[in-house]
Every structure is written in C-alpha cells, then in structure tokens.
Design an enzyme around this catalytic site. Structure first.
Site, PDB file in Angstrom:
ATOM      1  N   GLY A  12       3.385  -2.275  -0.760  1.00  0.00           N
ATOM      2  CA  GLY A  12       3.848  -2.029   0.605  1.00  0.00           C
ATOM      3  C   GLY A  12       4.666  -0.767   0.791  1.00  0.00           C
ATOM      4  N   ASN A  14       3.433   2.086   1.732  1.00  0.00           N
ATOM      5  CA  ASN A  14       2.935   2.686   2.984  1.00  0.00           C
ATOM      6  C   ASN A  14       3.452   1.911   4.187  1.00  0.00           C
ATOM      7  OD1 ASN A  14       1.043   5.092   2.645  1.00  0.00           O
ATOM      8  ND2 ASN A  14       0.414   3.705   1.010  1.00  0.00           N
ATOM      9  N   LYS A  53      -5.404 -16.506   2.921  1.00  0.00           N
ATOM     10  CA  LYS A  53      -6.122 -16.423   1.641  1.00  0.00           C
ATOM     11  C   LYS A  53      -7.559 -15.937   1.855  1.00  0.00           C
ATOM     12  CE  LYS A  53      -7.739 -21.189   0.761  1.00  0.00           C
ATOM     13  NZ  LYS A  53      -7.782 -21.750   2.072  1.00  0.00           N
ATOM     14  N   MET A  78      -6.963  -4.638  -0.192  1.00  0.00           N
ATOM     15  CA  MET A  78      -8.038  -4.417  -1.156  1.00  0.00           C
ATOM     16  C   MET A  78      -9.240  -5.322  -0.909  1.00  0.00           C
ATOM     17  SD  MET A  78      -6.649  -1.880  -2.458  1.00  0.00           S
ATOM     18  CE  MET A  78      -7.547  -1.368  -3.914  1.00  0.00           C
ATOM     19  N   ARG A  79      -9.633  -5.443   0.347  1.00  0.00           N
ATOM     20  CA  ARG A  79     -10.847  -6.190   0.684  1.00  0.00           C
ATOM     21  C   ARG A  79     -11.648  -5.406   1.705  1.00  0.00           C
ATOM     22  NH1 ARG A  79     -10.804 -11.748  -0.799  1.00  0.00           N
ATOM     23  NH2 ARG A  79      -8.787 -12.292  -1.695  1.00  0.00           N
ATOM     24  N   HIS A  97      -6.437   5.991   1.924  1.00  0.00           N
ATOM     25  CA  HIS A  97      -7.066   5.908   0.604  1.00  0.00           C
ATOM     26  C   HIS A  97      -6.565   7.069  -0.260  1.00  0.00           C
ATOM     27  CE1 HIS A  97     -10.017   4.767  -2.360  1.00  0.00           C
ATOM     28  NE2 HIS A  97     -10.274   6.056  -2.510  1.00  0.00           N
TER      29      HIS A  97
HETATM   30  C1  GAR Z   1      -2.104   3.181  -1.820  1.00  0.00           C
HETATM   31  O1  GAR Z   1      -2.108   4.251  -2.720  1.00  0.00           O
HETATM   32  C2  GAR Z   1      -3.369   3.161  -0.978  1.00  0.00           C
HETATM   33  O2  GAR Z   1      -3.838   4.432  -0.680  1.00  0.00           O
HETATM   34  C3  GAR Z   1      -4.306   2.405  -1.887  1.00  0.00           C
HETATM   35  O3  GAR Z   1      -3.518   1.367  -2.402  1.00  0.00           O
HETATM   36  C4  GAR Z   1      -2.179   1.831  -2.535  1.00  0.00           C
HETATM   37  C5  GAR Z   1      -1.270   0.800  -1.884  1.00  0.00           C
HETATM   38  O4  GAR Z   1       0.062   1.135  -2.108  1.00  0.00           O
HETATM   39  N1  GAR Z   1      -5.440   1.930  -1.156  1.00  0.00           N
HETATM   40  C6  GAR Z   1      -6.691   1.913  -1.643  1.00  0.00           C
HETATM   41  O5  GAR Z   1      -6.967   2.227  -2.781  1.00  0.00           O
HETATM   42  C7  GAR Z   1      -7.743   1.444  -0.646  1.00  0.00           C
HETATM   43  N2  GAR Z   1      -9.053   1.666  -1.147  1.00  0.00           N
HETATM   44  P1  GAR Z   1       1.222   0.470  -1.210  1.00  0.00           P
HETATM   45  O6  GAR Z   1       1.001  -1.049  -1.249  1.00  0.00           O
HETATM   46  O7  GAR Z   1       2.468   0.852  -1.963  1.00  0.00           O
HETATM   47  O8  GAR Z   1       1.157   1.045   0.160  1.00  0.00           O
END
Ligand code: GAR
Length: 179
Positions: A12, A14, A53, A78-79, A97
């Site tokens: 989290g 972001n 879930k 991640m889905r 991403h």
């Molecule tokens: C981030 O780096 C995001 O870009 C990536 O997961 C991480 C989550 O970090 N997302 C992907 O890879 C999507 N395909 P966070 O939970 O600290 O924000």
C-alpha cells in the site's frame, strides 16, 4: 468532490501517496488479501477497508461495493479485472505498473528488467482493460537501472517514481471527469 476507491493486494505505498494527495476524497479501500498492509493503513486513516476474497464473482462483489465512487485506482492489485466491473468503470479505472509498458507486464516487472539487462525501466499509469497490464497508457516515468542494482534497490527507485506519477495522473483524470 469526486470520490475515489483504491484496490490493492499488498503493502500500500501507492495508497499512501494517493492518500497524501487526495485525503478524504479516498473513501474506500478493497483488498483480495485479508492480511494486506493496505487494509491496515486504510483503517488507520479512518477509511472504510474491505476484504473481498478471490473467486469467479470477485469483480461483481467489488462493483457492488462501489456505489457513489467516481474513480477506481488499482495500486498493487494482483488480479485481472473482469466484467461487470470493467464496463461499469470504463475510462474511470486506472492501474500503476512498475515498467515502461508494453515492456515487462505481469509480476515482478523490475526483476524482468534486470533479467533482460535493461539500462532503463520505469513506471506506467494506464487505463485498465481485460488484459494483463495492456490498457491505454496515460503517462510514464523513466527510471535508470544502475550497475549494482538488486531487485530490491531497483524496485525501491521505481516506487519513488510511482509515488510521484500516480497522484499526478489521478489529478489529470479527475480534472477531465469534472469538466
Ligand atoms: C507497485 O510497484 C505496483 O506498480 C505493482 O505492485 C507494487 C505495489 O506496491 N503493481 C503491479 O505489478 C501490477 N501489475 P504498493 O502495494 O506498495 O503500492
């Protein structure tokens, strides 16, 4: 004032960056992982935090929670997003991403960049479609790959860029939704 929801599966960071910029405009956080830090962080910030879930009807259940939400931001969710959520939020569903898409879609994009011997990678904010990290790109930020980078050091550098890029793009998209 437009209302935002954030969907995430992980740490989290972001979400933190978006919360710093948009504060109480973020009214809902949903995770498919009960133990995700993003849920703890949302609760600590006084935001409604819901665990949904996984399962074939996940996107229907998420959509049912989004009443009154104008913009949905995926932040480490991640889905794959499916119907009916996709159509209901077309043009209002964003993802971040950690690569310069279309390079390195999917999991651990920073490891893919290292394995490819890339000298540069970055991050991308894009609209979400049915594919994996395939939707229309809105904005990207470049990040150098350094000689001694480990997966951790490279992801950390990309995340610094993500935390700047994502709020910036959300501001732009919100401005268009309002106009
Ligand atoms: C981030 O780096 C995001 O870009 C990536 O997961 C991480 C989550 O970090 N997302 C992907 O890879 C999507 N395909 P966070 O939970 O600290 O924000």
């Amino acid at each position: 004032m437009k209302k935002l929801a954030v969907l995430g599966s992980g740490t989290g960071t972001n979400f933190d960056a978006l919360f710093k910029e948009f504060g109480s405009q973020i009214v809902l956080v949903i995770s498919d992982r009960e133990d995700a830090r993003i849920l703890e962080k949302a609760k600590a910030a006084g935001i409604e935090a819901i665990f949904e879930k996984g399962g074939p009807d996940l996107c229907s259940r998420i959509l049912a929670r989004l009443e009154g939400i104008d913009l949905v931001c995926l932040a480490g969710f991640m889905r794959l997003v499916k119907e009916p959520l996709l159509s209901a939020y077309e043009g209002r569903l964003l993802n971040i991403h950690p690569s310069l898409l279309p390079l390195y879609p999917g999991k651990d994009a920073w490891k893919q960049a290292l394995a490819a011997g890339a000298s540069e990678t970055g991050c991308t904010v894009h609209f979400v479609d049915a594919g994996m990290d395939t939707g229309e790109v809105i904005l990207q930020e470049r990040v150098p790959v350094l000689k001694d980078d480990t997966p951790e050091s490279l992801h950390a550098r990309i995340q610094v860029a993500e935390h700047k890029l994502y709020p910036e793009v959300v501001k732009q998209v919100l401005a268009k939704l309002t106009s």
